[in-house]
Design a protein around this motif. Sequence first.
Motif, PDB file in Angstrom:
ATOM      1  N   GLN A  14       8.587 -14.133  -7.564  1.00  0.00           N
ATOM      2  CA  GLN A  14       7.776 -15.000  -6.717  1.00  0.00           C
ATOM      3  C   GLN A  14       7.319 -16.228  -7.502  1.00  0.00           C
ATOM      4  OE1 GLN A  14       4.644 -13.041  -4.421  1.00  0.00           O
ATOM      5  NE2 GLN A  14       5.755 -11.110  -4.631  1.00  0.00           N
ATOM      6  N   ASP A  50       8.488 -12.482  10.009  1.00  0.00           N
ATOM      7  CA  ASP A  50       8.530 -12.085   8.599  1.00  0.00           C
ATOM      8  C   ASP A  50       9.928 -12.358   8.067  1.00  0.00           C
ATOM      9  OD1 ASP A  50      10.256  -9.895   9.084  1.00  0.00           O
ATOM     10  OD2 ASP A  50       8.629  -8.450   9.145  1.00  0.00           O
ATOM     11  N   SER A  97      -1.709 -15.587   8.450  1.00  0.00           N
ATOM     12  CA  SER A  97      -0.972 -14.412   7.987  1.00  0.00           C
ATOM     13  C   SER A  97      -1.780 -13.151   8.231  1.00  0.00           C
ATOM     14  CB  SER A  97      -0.625 -14.549   6.501  1.00  0.00           C
ATOM     15  OG  SER A  97      -1.792 -14.611   5.720  1.00  0.00           O
ATOM     16  N   ALA A 103      -3.066  -9.677   6.495  1.00  0.00           N
ATOM     17  CA  ALA A 103      -3.321  -9.028   5.202  1.00  0.00           C
ATOM     18  C   ALA A 103      -3.177  -7.523   5.373  1.00  0.00           C
ATOM     19  CB  ALA A 103      -4.701  -9.397   4.683  1.00  0.00           C
ATOM     20  N   ARG A 163       0.229  -4.386   5.476  1.00  0.00           N
ATOM     21  CA  ARG A 163       1.660  -4.097   5.436  1.00  0.00           C
ATOM     22  C   ARG A 163       2.031  -3.386   6.731  1.00  0.00           C
ATOM     23  NH1 ARG A 163       5.103  -4.048   0.424  1.00  0.00           N
ATOM     24  NH2 ARG A 163       7.093  -3.704   1.397  1.00  0.00           N
ATOM     25  N   PHE A 219       4.765 -15.167  -1.616  1.00  0.00           N
ATOM     26  CA  PHE A 219       4.438 -13.967  -0.855  1.00  0.00           C
ATOM     27  C   PHE A 219       5.463 -12.877  -1.125  1.00  0.00           C
ATOM     28  CE2 PHE A 219       6.683 -16.958   1.873  1.00  0.00           C
ATOM     29  CZ  PHE A 219       7.784 -16.213   2.296  1.00  0.00           C
ATOM     30  N   HIS A 237       6.051  -9.913   4.498  1.00  0.00           N
ATOM     31  CA  HIS A 237       4.878 -10.760   4.753  1.00  0.00           C
ATOM     32  C   HIS A 237       4.989 -11.338   6.162  1.00  0.00           C
ATOM     33  CE1 HIS A 237       1.706 -13.661   3.943  1.00  0.00           C
ATOM     34  NE2 HIS A 237       2.511 -14.635   4.323  1.00  0.00           N
ATOM     35  N   HIS A 239       3.680 -13.850   9.021  1.00  0.00           N
ATOM     36  CA  HIS A 239       2.884 -15.077   9.128  1.00  0.00           C
ATOM     37  C   HIS A 239       3.438 -15.999  10.202  1.00  0.00           C
ATOM     38  CE1 HIS A 239       5.369 -17.665   6.014  1.00  0.00           C
ATOM     39  NE2 HIS A 239       6.152 -17.035   6.856  1.00  0.00           N
TER      40      HIS A 239
END
Length: 180
Positions: A21, A76, A95, A97, A99, A128, A132, A134
Amino acid sequence: MSASLSTPSSPASAPGAAPTQADLLDFVRRTAADTELISSLPLDPEGRTWVRLDGPGGSEAWLIGWPPGSGTGWHDHAESVGAFLAAAGELRENSLATRLPTDGWKTLELSEDVDRERRLPAGKGRSFGRDHVHEVLNESTERHAISVHAYYPPLPRIRRYSRTGQVLRLEQVEIPEDWQ
């Protein structure tokens, strides 16, 4: 619009290693600083435009133009990690927070405390992790925004969602052939 441009890539953390990342964020920062590249993106007043770039270490990268009022909708990037940065204008990222389960569901009720918002003016970005969820928006009513994105591994699929209040619904799963 789709095309491919060559951009300078940086080595991953170790020779032969997959980009992290942090590597992807470094790449989007350096690429967004290339004013000649950023200004070369044709902008459309009606829809987003994009050009595929050569990302580091086999990653997938994109330069994207956002007309005023445009956005992605909730989505995602499946198993890919990523980074993106606003090169011009300002973007907003909403987004979750939390999973989400990766497969086997169509509708989820989200808890009240999962929403996050980030403002990303020119020069600001973020990385990210996998799965993820968003949406990215250009809320300006007058100015285009331009951003640089990178993903590793190259996107195997994108899952698109609709959201009503705290209910998230899986609507569509796209594969690379759908957007390239």
